[in-house]
Write a protein that holds these residues in place. Structure first.
Motif, mmCIF file in Angstrom:
data_model
loop_
_atom_site.group_PDB
_atom_site.id
_atom_site.type_symbol
_atom_site.label_atom_id
_atom_site.label_comp_id
_atom_site.label_asym_id
_atom_site.label_seq_id
_atom_site.Cartn_x
_atom_site.Cartn_y
_atom_site.Cartn_z
ATOM 1 N N MET A 178 -17.642 -53.831 -58.705
ATOM 2 C CA MET A 178 -18.901 -54.558 -58.480
ATOM 3 C C MET A 178 -18.711 -55.570 -57.370
ATOM 4 S SD MET A 178 -22.047 -55.043 -59.437
ATOM 5 C CE MET A 178 -22.106 -54.255 -61.027
ATOM 6 N N SER A 179 -19.561 -55.522 -56.392
ATOM 7 C CA SER A 179 -19.439 -56.459 -55.290
ATOM 8 C C SER A 179 -20.031 -57.788 -55.684
ATOM 9 C CB SER A 179 -20.156 -55.890 -54.066
ATOM 10 O OG SER A 179 -21.512 -55.700 -54.353
ATOM 11 N N GLY A 180 -19.754 -58.812 -54.915
ATOM 12 C CA GLY A 180 -20.316 -60.129 -55.166
ATOM 13 C C GLY A 180 -19.314 -61.082 -55.775
ATOM 14 N N GLY A 181 -18.153 -60.578 -56.227
ATOM 15 C CA GLY A 181 -17.101 -61.457 -56.657
ATOM 16 C C GLY A 181 -17.253 -62.002 -58.050
ATOM 17 N N TYR A 182 -18.146 -61.451 -58.863
ATOM 18 C CA TYR A 182 -18.344 -61.980 -60.193
ATOM 19 C C TYR A 182 -17.294 -61.456 -61.152
ATOM 20 C CZ TYR A 182 -22.974 -63.776 -59.070
ATOM 21 O OH TYR A 182 -24.013 -64.464 -58.534
ATOM 22 N N PRO A 183 -16.874 -62.268 -62.108
ATOM 23 C CA PRO A 183 -16.018 -61.753 -63.176
ATOM 24 C C PRO A 183 -16.766 -60.723 -63.998
ATOM 25 C CG PRO A 183 -16.005 -64.159 -63.116
ATOM 26 C CD PRO A 183 -17.098 -63.695 -62.196
ATOM 27 N N GLN A 184 -16.041 -59.901 -64.718
ATOM 28 C CA GLN A 184 -16.668 -58.867 -65.538
ATOM 29 C C GLN A 184 -17.217 -59.478 -66.819
ATOM 30 O OE1 GLN A 184 -17.094 -55.630 -64.548
ATOM 31 N NE2 GLN A 184 -16.386 -56.541 -62.631
ATOM 32 N N HIS A 185 -18.184 -58.762 -67.421
ATOM 33 C CA HIS A 185 -18.741 -59.208 -68.684
ATOM 34 C C HIS A 185 -17.668 -59.233 -69.763
ATOM 35 C CE1 HIS A 185 -22.964 -58.824 -67.465
ATOM 36 N NE2 HIS A 185 -22.549 -57.822 -66.745
ATOM 37 N N PRO A 186 -17.706 -60.204 -70.675
ATOM 38 C CA PRO A 186 -16.796 -60.160 -71.818
ATOM 39 C C PRO A 186 -17.186 -59.018 -72.729
ATOM 40 C CG PRO A 186 -18.406 -61.921 -72.082
ATOM 41 C CD PRO A 186 -18.580 -61.375 -70.681
ATOM 42 N N PRO A 187 -16.260 -58.516 -73.541
ATOM 43 C CA PRO A 187 -16.575 -57.397 -74.428
ATOM 44 C C PRO A 187 -17.741 -57.737 -75.347
ATOM 45 C CG PRO A 187 -14.217 -57.806 -74.351
ATOM 46 C CD PRO A 187 -14.864 -58.935 -73.628
ATOM 47 N N THR A 217 -23.177 -69.465 -68.513
ATOM 48 C CA THR A 217 -22.604 -68.124 -68.648
ATOM 49 C C THR A 217 -23.688 -67.063 -68.502
ATOM 50 O OG1 THR A 217 -20.945 -69.031 -70.169
ATOM 51 C CG2 THR A 217 -21.205 -66.636 -70.132
ATOM 52 N N SER A 218 -24.841 -67.319 -69.105
ATOM 53 C CA SER A 218 -25.951 -66.377 -69.005
ATOM 54 C C SER A 218 -26.407 -66.203 -67.562
ATOM 55 C CB SER A 218 -27.128 -66.858 -69.865
ATOM 56 O OG SER A 218 -26.778 -66.942 -71.222
ATOM 57 N N VAL A 219 -26.569 -67.317 -66.860
ATOM 58 C CA VAL A 219 -26.968 -67.257 -65.451
ATOM 59 C C VAL A 219 -25.934 -66.494 -64.636
ATOM 60 C CG1 VAL A 219 -27.280 -68.644 -63.359
ATOM 61 C CG2 VAL A 219 -28.377 -69.344 -65.493
ATOM 62 N N PHE A 220 -24.672 -66.780 -64.876
ATOM 63 C CA PHE A 220 -23.589 -66.193 -64.093
ATOM 64 C C PHE A 220 -23.567 -64.671 -64.214
ATOM 65 C CE2 PHE A 220 -19.504 -66.140 -62.057
ATOM 66 C CZ PHE A 220 -19.414 -67.365 -61.426
ATOM 67 N N TYR A 221 -23.563 -64.179 -65.438
ATOM 68 C CA TYR A 221 -23.508 -62.730 -65.626
ATOM 69 C C TYR A 221 -24.813 -62.046 -65.230
ATOM 70 C CZ TYR A 221 -19.054 -63.154 -68.069
ATOM 71 O OH TYR A 221 -17.743 -63.400 -68.385
ATOM 72 N N SER A 222 -25.937 -62.724 -65.430
ATOM 73 C CA SER A 222 -27.220 -62.125 -65.073
ATOM 74 C C SER A 222 -27.358 -61.957 -63.565
ATOM 75 C CB SER A 222 -28.363 -62.974 -65.615
ATOM 76 O OG SER A 222 -28.320 -63.011 -67.020
ATOM 77 N N LEU A 223 -26.834 -62.900 -62.800
ATOM 78 C CA LEU A 223 -26.896 -62.770 -61.351
ATOM 79 C C LEU A 223 -26.099 -61.570 -60.867
ATOM 80 C CD1 LEU A 223 -26.701 -66.482 -60.165
ATOM 81 C CD2 LEU A 223 -28.629 -64.897 -59.923
ATOM 82 N N GLN A 224 -25.087 -61.197 -61.613
ATOM 83 C CA GLN A 224 -24.341 -59.979 -61.278
ATOM 84 C C GLN A 224 -25.263 -58.766 -61.371
ATOM 85 O OE1 GLN A 224 -21.090 -59.120 -63.932
ATOM 86 N NE2 GLN A 224 -20.075 -57.773 -62.484
ATOM 87 N N ASN A 225 -26.103 -58.746 -62.403
ATOM 88 C CA ASN A 225 -27.046 -57.637 -62.561
ATOM 89 C C ASN A 225 -28.111 -57.646 -61.470
ATOM 90 O OD1 ASN A 225 -25.708 -56.878 -64.935
ATOM 91 N ND2 ASN A 225 -26.987 -58.204 -66.194
ATOM 92 N N TRP A 226 -28.591 -58.847 -61.135
ATOM 93 C CA TRP A 226 -29.597 -58.943 -60.083
ATOM 94 C C TRP A 226 -29.040 -58.497 -58.740
ATOM 95 C CZ3 TRP A 226 -34.657 -59.668 -60.666
ATOM 96 C CH2 TRP A 226 -35.113 -60.186 -61.874
ATOM 97 N N ARG A 227 -27.794 -58.844 -58.474
ATOM 98 C CA ARG A 227 -27.166 -58.413 -57.221
ATOM 99 C C ARG A 227 -27.111 -56.890 -57.143
ATOM 100 N NH1 ARG A 227 -26.042 -59.619 -52.078
ATOM 101 N NH2 ARG A 227 -25.064 -61.612 -52.529
ATOM 102 N N ALA A 228 -26.769 -56.255 -58.266
ATOM 103 C CA ALA A 228 -26.701 -54.790 -58.299
ATOM 104 C C ALA A 228 -28.068 -54.175 -58.031
ATOM 105 C CB ALA A 228 -26.152 -54.319 -59.645
ATOM 106 N N ILE A 229 -29.110 -54.773 -58.577
ATOM 107 C CA ILE A 229 -30.468 -54.263 -58.354
ATOM 108 C C ILE A 229 -30.844 -54.387 -56.882
ATOM 109 C CG2 ILE A 229 -32.920 -54.695 -58.821
ATOM 110 C CD1 ILE A 229 -32.057 -55.553 -61.642
ATOM 111 N N PHE A 230 -30.557 -55.540 -56.299
ATOM 112 C CA PHE A 230 -30.881 -55.751 -54.887
ATOM 113 C C PHE A 230 -30.156 -54.735 -54.004
ATOM 114 C CE2 PHE A 230 -30.196 -57.691 -50.726
ATOM 115 C CZ PHE A 230 -31.473 -58.116 -50.392
ATOM 116 N N GLU A 231 -28.873 -54.546 -54.256
ATOM 117 C CA GLU A 231 -28.089 -53.626 -53.428
ATOM 118 C C GLU A 231 -28.547 -52.178 -53.615
ATOM 119 O OE1 GLU A 231 -24.043 -54.399 -54.421
ATOM 120 O OE2 GLU A 231 -23.935 -56.218 -53.180
ATOM 121 N N ARG A 232 -29.017 -51.862 -54.801
ATOM 122 C CA ARG A 232 -29.483 -50.494 -55.036
ATOM 123 C C ARG A 232 -30.710 -50.168 -54.186
ATOM 124 N NH1 ARG A 232 -32.318 -48.884 -60.327
ATOM 125 N NH2 ARG A 232 -31.358 -50.821 -61.016
ATOM 126 N N PHE A 233 -31.585 -51.158 -53.992
ATOM 127 C CA PHE A 233 -32.810 -50.903 -53.241
ATOM 128 C C PHE A 233 -32.724 -51.321 -51.778
ATOM 129 C CE2 PHE A 233 -34.195 -50.870 -57.650
ATOM 130 C CZ PHE A 233 -34.903 -49.677 -57.679
#
Length: 277
Positions: free
Chosen positions: A1-10, A168-184
């Motif tokens: 995953m690009s953007g440098g974010y840590p991975q989600h905890p289990p 923590t919620s903001v941090f991991y959620s921005l990882q998802n938003w980044r993926a959406i942006f890059e997809r489109f």
């Protein structure tokens, strides 16, 4: 995953932005009602804007339930959310105090360290400028307005402070938003145009009219609408605005008809936080 974010905890919920299987607006918000068959709003070239093809309605001969304030979501049921999904908002004081919180179990140590570095006074909270700096350490540059809007939607207050749980919620959620942006952002220009924005919003569960789409692009294009495209930080702000306003509207649209009744006070408390963020 690009953007440098840590991975989600289990076991950590996907939360705000991009659940893996369905749009995050697909979860039913009316007790006992089936999920809507398509994104909230109007299907393109299928029905007038604001009229879902299969709106929920009361059984023949019965009146729709009166709109009452519920402490726990709609119909008295607990709010349905997990992980980093922002709390369902009522119309309490927009400056209500934020309760202390803790990091969810399994939070990446890098996320904890990032928060603790930003929380220089050890208060257990960080403000908008501290959050902006913390996010920039992961190559995520956001305007203060975008940061404040993130804080509002994840705390449902305008106190402009967040604790470990919200951070923590903001941090991991921005990882998802980044993926959406890059997809489109298919041409990798660092921007998405009106058609790409429409597809991105549809993937998130929102169908807006062409008029609303043009307004969004004009508002969030840093050139004032000349380029007809928006960059990543403004894409975040755009989607947060659409998401937040739609969720507030759906709290009143209990029949999923595309119509809702607001008092003047409720309307002002719904719209103003998005204007003053």
């Amino acid at each position: 995953m690009s953007g440098g974010y840590p991975q989600h905890p289990p076991g950590y919920g996907y939360g705000y932005g991009s659940p893996p299987a369905q749009p995050y607006t697909a979860a039913p918000y009316t007790a006992g009602a089936p999920p809507p068959p398509q994104p909230y709003g109007a299907p393109y070239a299928a029905a007038p804007y604001g009229a879902p093809s299969a709106p929920y309605s009361a059984p023949p001969g019965e009146k729709p339930p009166k709109d009452k304030h519920q402490v726990h979501g709609v119909g008295g049921a607990p709010p349905v959310h997990s992980g980093s999904y922002p709390p369902a908002g009522g119309y309490a004081s927009p400056f209500a105090s934020l309760l202390p919180s803790a990091f969810p179990p399994g939070t990446d140590p890098n996320v904890v360290a990032c928060f603790q570095m930003a929380d220089q006074d050890g208060s257990g909270f960080i403000d908008d400028k501290e959050l902006q700096r913390a996010l920039s350490s992961y190559n995520q540059s956001f305007s203060l307005r975008t940061v404040r809007l993130l804080m509002y939607l994840f705390t449902n207050t305008n106190t402009r402070k967040i604790g470990p749980k919200e951070f923590t919620s903001v941090f991991y959620s921005l990882q998802n938003w980044r993926a959406i942006f890059e997809r489109f952002d298919r041409d990798r220009s660092g921007k998405i145009d009106a058609n790409e924005l429409r597809e991105a919003l549809l993937s998130l569960g929102f169908s807006v009219s062409p008029v609303v789409l043009d307004l969004l692009v004009s508002k969030f294009d840093k050139t004032g609408g000349k380029n007809k495209a928006i960059e990543y930080d403004n894409f975040i702000e755009c989607c947060l605005t659409v998401k937040g306003l739609t969720e507030k509207f759906k709290e009143k649209d209990t029949m999923y008809s595309g119509n809702a009744t607001f008092t003047y006070e409720a309307f002002m408390l719904t719209v103003l936080p998005f204007l003053i963020a």
